[in-house]
Motif scaffolding. Sequence first.
Motif: not given
Length: 192
Positions: A33-45, A124-140
């Motif tokens: 219906d056209g709504r964007h879902r932040f934090g969810t990656v479209d694997a094709v794009r 982009g998270d086809p196995a559903g591993r991220r929901p509820g998991q602790a945030a991790e450190p990020w790097n540039a």
Amino acid sequence: MTPSGVPPILVRLRHRPQVAGLVVPWITARTQDGRHRFGTVDAVRADQALHRHWCQICGQPLPDRFVFAMRDRDLTRSIAPEAPMHPECFHYSITACPMLAGRMDHYRASGHADVFAGTGIVLGDPAGRRPGQAAEPWNAVWAHDYTLITDPHAHLSAALLLPDQILRVRPITGPAEPTDPNEPPHSKGVSA
């Protein structure tokens, strides 16, 4: 940052849709219906961005030097599961995205798999591993090239960064501070 806490929109990003004053990244999944879902990656794009050397935020071709946002575990494997960004799009992202900015201590508990079930959209998270998991450190991770591979864990396109392709690595965030269970919900920031 504007007084509302929303970063100003860069000229490069003005063509992108916005939700609540935030730019919707090019790889963000969208419901039927056209709504964007932040934090969810479209694997094709995401796959298109990696194959075409496009920025995952603005969807435009990358220059000869670009930046990946990589978790510590990605960096250890030298595999970026998402496409890189223009330096200015990266800077916008680490300001706007609550996960990259370190304002969240966990990924959203529910994920969006239920919203996209039966739509044909691959996440982009086809196995559903991220929901509820602790945030991790990020790097540039600044790089000038990458090697396109299939990630052996996610079975999706990814960027392998060889040592001679990496220009610089610097931490963006550490893990977010754990949420105080006595605090009202959402007092620490917006969910990603």
